[in-house]
Design a protein around this motif. Structure first.
Motif, PDB file in Angstrom:
ATOM      1  N   VAL A  16      55.368  -6.424 -54.159  1.00  0.00           N
ATOM      2  CA  VAL A  16      56.215  -5.972 -54.009  1.00  0.00           C
ATOM      3  C   VAL A  16      55.989  -5.299 -55.151  1.00  0.00           C
ATOM      4  CG1 VAL A  16      58.628  -5.277 -54.139  1.00  0.00           C
ATOM      5  CG2 VAL A  16      57.745  -6.580 -52.120  1.00  0.00           C
ATOM      6  N   ARG A  17      56.105  -5.800 -56.319  1.00  0.00           N
ATOM      7  CA  ARG A  17      55.476  -4.734 -57.311  1.00  0.00           C
ATOM      8  C   ARG A  17      54.314  -3.890 -57.389  1.00  0.00           C
ATOM      9  NH1 ARG A  17      56.893  -9.749 -61.685  1.00  0.00           N
ATOM     10  NH2 ARG A  17      59.025  -9.992 -61.934  1.00  0.00           N
ATOM     11  N   SER A  18      53.853  -4.525 -56.796  1.00  0.00           N
ATOM     12  CA  SER A  18      52.720  -3.822 -57.207  1.00  0.00           C
ATOM     13  C   SER A  18      53.028  -2.201 -55.916  1.00  0.00           C
ATOM     14  CB  SER A  18      51.292  -3.968 -55.717  1.00  0.00           C
ATOM     15  OG  SER A  18      50.495  -3.575 -55.296  1.00  0.00           O
ATOM     16  N   ILE A  19      53.670  -2.673 -54.895  1.00  0.00           N
ATOM     17  CA  ILE A  19      54.398  -1.123 -53.768  1.00  0.00           C
ATOM     18  C   ILE A  19      55.136  -0.479 -55.278  1.00  0.00           C
ATOM     19  CG2 ILE A  19      55.574  -0.836 -52.164  1.00  0.00           C
ATOM     20  CD1 ILE A  19      54.870  -2.675 -51.219  1.00  0.00           C
ATOM     21  N   ASP A  20      55.655  -0.972 -56.101  1.00  0.00           N
ATOM     22  CA  ASP A  20      56.623  -0.469 -56.560  1.00  0.00           C
ATOM     23  C   ASP A  20      55.832   0.411 -57.461  1.00  0.00           C
ATOM     24  OD1 ASP A  20      59.075  -0.624 -55.925  1.00  0.00           O
ATOM     25  OD2 ASP A  20      59.305  -2.470 -56.922  1.00  0.00           O
ATOM     26  N   TRP A  21      54.730  -0.633 -58.201  1.00  0.00           N
ATOM     27  CA  TRP A  21      53.819   0.505 -58.713  1.00  0.00           C
ATOM     28  C   TRP A  21      52.840   1.774 -59.084  1.00  0.00           C
ATOM     29  CZ3 TRP A  21      48.520   0.709 -59.157  1.00  0.00           C
ATOM     30  CH2 TRP A  21      47.910   1.222 -61.075  1.00  0.00           C
ATOM     31  N   LEU A  22      52.459   1.354 -57.159  1.00  0.00           N
ATOM     32  CA  LEU A  22      51.954   2.514 -56.532  1.00  0.00           C
ATOM     33  C   LEU A  22      52.565   3.979 -56.324  1.00  0.00           C
ATOM     34  CD1 LEU A  22      49.590   0.837 -53.962  1.00  0.00           C
ATOM     35  CD2 LEU A  22      49.197   1.979 -55.528  1.00  0.00           C
ATOM     36  N   ALA A  23      54.140   3.729 -56.091  1.00  0.00           N
ATOM     37  CA  ALA A  23      55.029   4.288 -56.481  1.00  0.00           C
ATOM     38  C   ALA A  23      54.988   5.216 -57.545  1.00  0.00           C
ATOM     39  CB  ALA A  23      56.433   4.126 -55.298  1.00  0.00           C
ATOM     40  N   LEU A  24      55.483   4.284 -58.429  1.00  0.00           N
ATOM     41  CA  LEU A  24      55.693   5.094 -60.043  1.00  0.00           C
ATOM     42  C   LEU A  24      53.872   5.858 -60.338  1.00  0.00           C
ATOM     43  CD1 LEU A  24      57.430   1.967 -62.372  1.00  0.00           C
ATOM     44  CD2 LEU A  24      58.275   4.411 -60.988  1.00  0.00           C
ATOM     45  N   SER A  25      53.308   5.588 -60.385  1.00  0.00           N
ATOM     46  CA  SER A  25      51.837   5.422 -59.878  1.00  0.00           C
ATOM     47  C   SER A  25      51.914   7.273 -59.566  1.00  0.00           C
ATOM     48  CB  SER A  25      50.579   4.606 -59.709  1.00  0.00           C
ATOM     49  OG  SER A  25      50.651   3.931 -60.519  1.00  0.00           O
ATOM     50  N   ALA A  26      52.386   7.124 -58.077  1.00  0.00           N
ATOM     51  CA  ALA A  26      51.575   8.353 -57.304  1.00  0.00           C
ATOM     52  C   ALA A  26      52.423   9.160 -58.215  1.00  0.00           C
ATOM     53  CB  ALA A  26      51.985   7.869 -55.538  1.00  0.00           C
ATOM     54  N   LYS A  27      54.526   8.935 -58.018  1.00  0.00           N
ATOM     55  CA  LYS A  27      54.755   9.344 -58.417  1.00  0.00           C
ATOM     56  C   LYS A  27      54.211  10.660 -59.967  1.00  0.00           C
ATOM     57  CE  LYS A  27      60.051   9.770 -59.956  1.00  0.00           C
ATOM     58  NZ  LYS A  27      60.968   9.076 -60.624  1.00  0.00           N
ATOM     59  N   ASP A  28      54.171   9.691 -60.595  1.00  0.00           N
ATOM     60  CA  ASP A  28      53.732  10.174 -62.465  1.00  0.00           C
ATOM     61  C   ASP A  28      52.024  11.433 -62.118  1.00  0.00           C
ATOM     62  OD1 ASP A  28      53.683  10.134 -64.565  1.00  0.00           O
ATOM     63  OD2 ASP A  28      51.623   8.580 -64.737  1.00  0.00           O
ATOM     64  N   ALA A  29      51.572  10.718 -60.921  1.00  0.00           N
ATOM     65  CA  ALA A  29      50.298  11.699 -60.136  1.00  0.00           C
ATOM     66  C   ALA A  29      50.917  12.336 -59.916  1.00  0.00           C
ATOM     67  CB  ALA A  29      49.308  10.828 -59.068  1.00  0.00           C
ATOM     68  N   CYS A  30      52.068  12.926 -59.502  1.00  0.00           N
ATOM     69  CA  CYS A  30      52.279  14.042 -58.528  1.00  0.00           C
ATOM     70  C   CYS A  30      53.039  15.318 -59.569  1.00  0.00           C
ATOM     71  CB  CYS A  30      53.659  13.573 -58.057  1.00  0.00           C
ATOM     72  SG  CYS A  30      52.870  13.464 -56.459  1.00  0.00           S
ATOM     73  N   VAL A  31      53.541  14.269 -60.865  1.00  0.00           N
ATOM     74  CA  VAL A  31      54.180  14.564 -62.274  1.00  0.00           C
ATOM     75  C   VAL A  31      53.163  15.217 -62.936  1.00  0.00           C
ATOM     76  CG1 VAL A  31      55.834  14.877 -64.138  1.00  0.00           C
ATOM     77  CG2 VAL A  31      56.282  13.833 -62.063  1.00  0.00           C
ATOM     78  N   ARG A  32      52.117  14.817 -63.184  1.00  0.00           N
ATOM     79  CA  ARG A  32      51.116  15.928 -63.825  1.00  0.00           C
ATOM     80  C   ARG A  32      50.177  16.636 -63.405  1.00  0.00           C
ATOM     81  NH1 ARG A  32      48.393  10.366 -67.367  1.00  0.00           N
ATOM     82  NH2 ARG A  32      49.938   9.347 -68.019  1.00  0.00           N
ATOM     83  N   TYR A  33      50.154  16.341 -62.022  1.00  0.00           N
ATOM     84  CA  TYR A  33      49.368  17.843 -60.887  1.00  0.00           C
ATOM     85  C   TYR A  33      50.487  18.566 -61.343  1.00  0.00           C
ATOM     86  CZ  TYR A  33      47.675  19.746 -57.308  1.00  0.00           C
ATOM     87  OH  TYR A  33      47.420  21.333 -56.519  1.00  0.00           O
ATOM     88  N   GLY A  34      51.492  18.368 -61.126  1.00  0.00           N
ATOM     89  CA  GLY A  34      52.191  19.510 -61.184  1.00  0.00           C
ATOM     90  C   GLY A  34      52.334  20.296 -62.476  1.00  0.00           C
TER      91      GLY A  34
END
Length: 134
Positions: free
Chosen positions: A8-26
């Motif tokens: 679960v933590r790993s999934i949360d981390w992945l979600a945060l990482s994906a969100k962060d990656a989107c923000v950074r991509y934006g």
């Protein structure tokens, strides 16, 4: 239960990482677009600068061709001004001479009138003398 928490933590981390990656991509996309706008503005400013430089060169060339013409016109103006000054001086001399001639004419007329009066006076005296003898 610990094995369940880790994914679960790993999934949360992945979600945060994906969100962060989107923000950074934006942000990166925005930065790229902003850079593109800046580059476009720079290129436009550079075009305008080059056009102004070309216009300045054309004006310098025009000035280089106009300056000798201006100097020539100034020389002609000076020559014509000198000619006009000579004409004015000549006219002044003529006017002075004309005035002298008018004065001489007036003197001549007065002299002629005085001689005419004398002649009439002498005729009258001659006539009286002839009448006295007759």
């Amino acid at each position: 239960g610990a094995e369940l928490i880790a994914p679960v933590r790993s999934i949360d981390w992945l979600a945060l990482s994906a969100k962060d990656a989107c923000v950074r991509y934006g942000l990166a996309t925005t930065a790229i677009l902003g850079t593109a706008v800046i580059v476009q503005k720079y290129q436009q400013a550079r075009k305008e600068h080059l056009a102004l430089m070309a216009e300045a060169d054309a004006l310098r060339t025009q000035l280089a061709t106009d300056q000798p013409k201006l100097a020539q016109l100034q020389r002609r103006l000076a020559e014509e001004s000198a000619g006009i000054a000579q004409i004015i001086a000549h006219a002044e001399r003529n006017r002075s001479e004309h005035k002298k001639l008018e004065e001489m004419y007036e003197d001549q007329m007065q002299t002629q009138q005085a001689m005419e009066r004398e002649r009439k006076q002498l005729r009258a005296e001659v006539w009286r003398a002839e009448q006295a003898q007759a």
